[in-house]
Design a protein around this motif. Structure first.
Motif, PDB file in Angstrom:
ATOM      1  N   ASP A   6       0.826  -1.207   0.000  1.00  0.00           N
ATOM      2  CA  ASP A   6       0.000   0.000   0.000  1.00  0.00           C
ATOM      3  C   ASP A   6       0.866   1.265   0.000  1.00  0.00           C
ATOM      4  N   GLY A   7       0.624   2.133  -0.985  1.00  0.00           N
ATOM      5  CA  GLY A   7       1.351   3.391  -1.059  1.00  0.00           C
ATOM      6  C   GLY A   7       2.719   3.319  -1.704  1.00  0.00           C
ATOM      7  N   LYS A   8       3.179   2.135  -2.087  1.00  0.00           N
ATOM      8  CA  LYS A   8       4.491   2.006  -2.721  1.00  0.00           C
ATOM      9  C   LYS A   8       4.445   2.584  -4.138  1.00  0.00           C
ATOM     10  N   ARG A   9       5.489   3.326  -4.514  1.00  0.00           N
ATOM     11  CA  ARG A   9       5.575   3.898  -5.856  1.00  0.00           C
ATOM     12  C   ARG A   9       6.310   2.908  -6.759  1.00  0.00           C
ATOM     13  N   VAL A  10       5.613   2.493  -7.817  1.00  0.00           N
ATOM     14  CA  VAL A  10       6.130   1.440  -8.695  1.00  0.00           C
ATOM     15  C   VAL A  10       6.239   1.973 -10.119  1.00  0.00           C
ATOM     16  N   LEU A  11       7.436   1.970 -10.669  1.00  0.00           N
ATOM     17  CA  LEU A  11       7.671   2.400 -12.041  1.00  0.00           C
ATOM     18  C   LEU A  11       7.719   1.162 -12.940  1.00  0.00           C
ATOM     19  N   ILE A  12       6.856   1.139 -13.960  1.00  0.00           N
ATOM     20  CA  ILE A  12       6.738  -0.024 -14.835  1.00  0.00           C
ATOM     21  C   ILE A  12       6.942   0.423 -16.273  1.00  0.00           C
ATOM     22  N   THR A  13       7.923  -0.149 -16.947  1.00  0.00           N
ATOM     23  CA  THR A  13       8.171   0.203 -18.344  1.00  0.00           C
ATOM     24  C   THR A  13       7.415  -0.761 -19.265  1.00  0.00           C
ATOM     25  N   GLY A  14       7.150  -0.306 -20.484  1.00  0.00           N
ATOM     26  CA  GLY A  14       6.362  -1.123 -21.392  1.00  0.00           C
ATOM     27  C   GLY A  14       4.988  -1.405 -20.820  1.00  0.00           C
ATOM     28  N   ALA A  15       4.386  -0.378 -20.199  1.00  0.00           N
ATOM     29  CA  ALA A  15       3.196  -0.593 -19.375  1.00  0.00           C
ATOM     30  C   ALA A  15       1.878  -0.336 -20.099  1.00  0.00           C
ATOM     31  N   SER A  16       1.911  -0.092 -21.395  1.00  0.00           N
ATOM     32  CA  SER A  16       0.673   0.249 -22.084  1.00  0.00           C
ATOM     33  C   SER A  16      -0.153  -0.971 -22.478  1.00  0.00           C
ATOM     34  N   LYS A  17       0.444  -2.168 -22.433  1.00  0.00           N
ATOM     35  CA  LYS A  17      -0.289  -3.369 -22.838  1.00  0.00           C
ATOM     36  C   LYS A  17       0.436  -4.606 -22.316  1.00  0.00           C
ATOM     37  N   GLY A  18      -0.160  -5.750 -22.547  1.00  0.00           N
ATOM     38  CA  GLY A  18       0.473  -7.026 -22.240  1.00  0.00           C
ATOM     39  C   GLY A  18       0.879  -7.203 -20.796  1.00  0.00           C
ATOM     40  N   ILE A  19       2.069  -7.758 -20.595  1.00  0.00           N
ATOM     41  CA  ILE A  19       2.551  -8.060 -19.247  1.00  0.00           C
ATOM     42  C   ILE A  19       2.734  -6.789 -18.429  1.00  0.00           C
ATOM     43  N   GLY A  20       3.209  -5.717 -19.061  1.00  0.00           N
ATOM     44  CA  GLY A  20       3.410  -4.468 -18.330  1.00  0.00           C
ATOM     45  C   GLY A  20       2.121  -3.918 -17.763  1.00  0.00           C
ATOM     46  N   LEU A  21       1.080  -3.883 -18.567  1.00  0.00           N
ATOM     47  CA  LEU A  21      -0.219  -3.404 -18.092  1.00  0.00           C
ATOM     48  C   LEU A  21      -0.775  -4.331 -17.018  1.00  0.00           C
ATOM     49  N   ALA A  22      -0.606  -5.636 -17.204  1.00  0.00           N
ATOM     50  CA  ALA A  22      -1.069  -6.585 -16.188  1.00  0.00           C
ATOM     51  C   ALA A  22      -0.358  -6.349 -14.855  1.00  0.00           C
ATOM     52  N   CYS A  23       0.933  -6.039 -14.902  1.00  0.00           N
ATOM     53  CA  CYS A  23       1.673  -5.726 -13.675  1.00  0.00           C
ATOM     54  C   CYS A  23       1.131  -4.466 -13.019  1.00  0.00           C
ATOM     55  N   ALA A  24       0.887  -3.437 -13.828  1.00  0.00           N
ATOM     56  CA  ALA A  24       0.373  -2.183 -13.280  1.00  0.00           C
ATOM     57  C   ALA A  24      -0.974  -2.404 -12.603  1.00  0.00           C
ATOM     58  N   LEU A  25      -1.840  -3.174 -13.223  1.00  0.00           N
ATOM     59  CA  LEU A  25      -3.142  -3.477 -12.631  1.00  0.00           C
ATOM     60  C   LEU A  25      -2.986  -4.252 -11.322  1.00  0.00           C
ATOM     61  N   ALA A  26      -2.099  -5.238 -11.320  1.00  0.00           N
ATOM     62  CA  ALA A  26      -1.911  -6.064 -10.128  1.00  0.00           C
ATOM     63  C   ALA A  26      -1.344  -5.241  -8.970  1.00  0.00           C
ATOM     64  N   PHE A  27      -0.386  -4.378  -9.258  1.00  0.00           N
ATOM     65  CA  PHE A  27       0.161  -3.525  -8.200  1.00  0.00           C
ATOM     66  C   PHE A  27      -0.908  -2.567  -7.678  1.00  0.00           C
ATOM     67  N   ARG A  52      -7.608   2.985 -13.681  1.00  0.00           N
ATOM     68  CA  ARG A  52      -8.508   3.787 -12.855  1.00  0.00           C
ATOM     69  C   ARG A  52      -9.886   3.137 -12.759  1.00  0.00           C
ATOM     70  N   ASP A  53     -10.406   2.674 -13.895  1.00  0.00           N
ATOM     71  CA  ASP A  53     -11.735   2.060 -13.896  1.00  0.00           C
ATOM     72  C   ASP A  53     -11.763   0.760 -13.104  1.00  0.00           C
ATOM     73  N   ALA A  54     -10.666  -0.001 -13.165  1.00  0.00           N
ATOM     74  CA  ALA A  54     -10.628  -1.316 -12.517  1.00  0.00           C
ATOM     75  C   ALA A  54     -10.307  -1.250 -11.035  1.00  0.00           C
ATOM     76  N   THR A  55      -9.523  -0.243 -10.630  1.00  0.00           N
ATOM     77  CA  THR A  55      -9.021  -0.223  -9.250  1.00  0.00           C
ATOM     78  C   THR A  55      -9.320   1.065  -8.492  1.00  0.00           C
ATOM     79  N   GLY A  56      -9.678   2.112  -9.202  1.00  0.00           N
ATOM     80  CA  GLY A  56      -9.866   3.401  -8.554  1.00  0.00           C
ATOM     81  C   GLY A  56      -8.581   4.167  -8.347  1.00  0.00           C
ATOM     82  N   LYS A  57      -7.461   3.567  -8.738  1.00  0.00           N
ATOM     83  CA  LYS A  57      -6.160   4.217  -8.591  1.00  0.00           C
ATOM     84  C   LYS A  57      -5.864   5.104  -9.798  1.00  0.00           C
ATOM     85  N   GLN A  58      -5.318   6.273  -9.529  1.00  0.00           N
ATOM     86  CA  GLN A  58      -4.930   7.185 -10.589  1.00  0.00           C
ATOM     87  C   GLN A  58      -3.476   6.923 -10.939  1.00  0.00           C
ATOM     88  N   ALA A  59      -3.253   6.208 -12.030  1.00  0.00           N
ATOM     89  CA  ALA A  59      -1.893   5.890 -12.452  1.00  0.00           C
ATOM     90  C   ALA A  59      -1.290   7.075 -13.187  1.00  0.00           C
TER      91      ALA A  59
END
Length: 257
Positions: A6-27, A52-59
């Motif tokens: 909770d509250g950890k800042r996570v930088l994810i590259t290649g995050a617009s689709k595929g595994i990167g987006l899945a990681c962003a959603l999971a975090f 935002r729609d799935a988690t309420g988090k503003q990425a």
């Protein structure tokens, strides 16, 4: 299980689709604050909306081509300090040694190999000075189970496996962890592209791409979310003794060839 993210800042590259987006959603589902990086601005904005729609988090979204000179430095300045770095961006071409032109080989390595290393070179010292932080490298099974028809990627991944093990072996002395995951074939646009390239190289017919994906473990491709779950757990304090290790996430396929 509370992954204590909770509250950890996570930088994810290649995050617009595929595994990167899945990681962003999971975090984001674990309460972390994802910072998304990719070179396609429209896709990146769409990914942020999905989160935002799935988690309420503003990425937060940062549009940047990490293959360009100085990109890692610009990103580290714009994104600021982070708790977790997930290196995922990469587009290494498929093909045998006489099928990958020099400029394509170098461009692929510039984004993936040098891209991972450059971001680690900027963020690892900060984490070391802070006495905490995690770097997760999403690499690929070709580094552990190399194939001649993906030789550029096999060599790239092998170098990143060694890089991850070397840095991850030293990192715990400073309270930092570095680990990697080698996904096997995963349901992404990139795997479809590589399958078509392999079919074209083998039979001169890319429409036969499905034939290159036969005999998969469990009879299916791995899902991006399955890779993301491994990354998120590994980056969490629940995996606090994990460093210098690269996990082969391939359903045991390497032992059945």
């Amino acid at each position: 299980m509370d992954l204590q993210l909770d509250g950890k800042r996570v930088l994810i590259t290649g995050a617009s689709k595929g595994i990167g987006l899945a990681c962003a959603l999971a975090f984001a589902r674990e309460g972390a604050e994802p910072i998304l990086v990719a070179r396609d601005d429209a896709a990146l904005r769409a990914a942020a909306e999905t989160i935002r729609d799935a988690t309420g988090k503003q990425a937060r979204a940062v549009t940047l081509d990490l293959a360009q000179p100085g990109a890692a430095q610009r990103l580290s300045q714009e994104a600021g300090n982070i708790d977790i770095l997930v290196n995922n961006a990469g587009a290494v071409p498929g093909g045998a040694i006489d099928q990958v032109q020099d400029e394509r080989w170098r461009a692929g390595w510039e984004l993936k190999v040098h891209g991972y290393i450059d971001l680690a070179r900027h963020y690892y010292p900060r984490m070391r000075d802070a006495g905490a932080g995690v770097i997760a490298n999403i690499i690929g099974m070709a580094g552990s189970a190399p194939r001649a028809d993906y030789i550029c990627g096999a060599a790239a991944n092998a170098s990143l496996i060694a890089f991850t093990r070397a840095l991850g072996g030293d990192a715990p002395r400073h309270g930092v962890r570095v680990f990697g995951v080698n996904p096997s074939r995963t349901r992404t646009d990139r795997v479809l592209t590589l399958a078509k390239q392999r079919a074209q190289a083998r039979w001169g017919d890319e429409s036969r791409w499905q034939e290159t994906l036969s005999d998969l473990p469990f009879g299916r491709l791995m899902e991006p979310g399955e890779v993301a779950d491994m990354i998120v757990f590994g980056a969490s304090p629940r995996a606090g003794y994990l460093s210098g290790t690269v996990i082969d996430l391939d359903g045991g396929e390497q032992y059945t060839r």
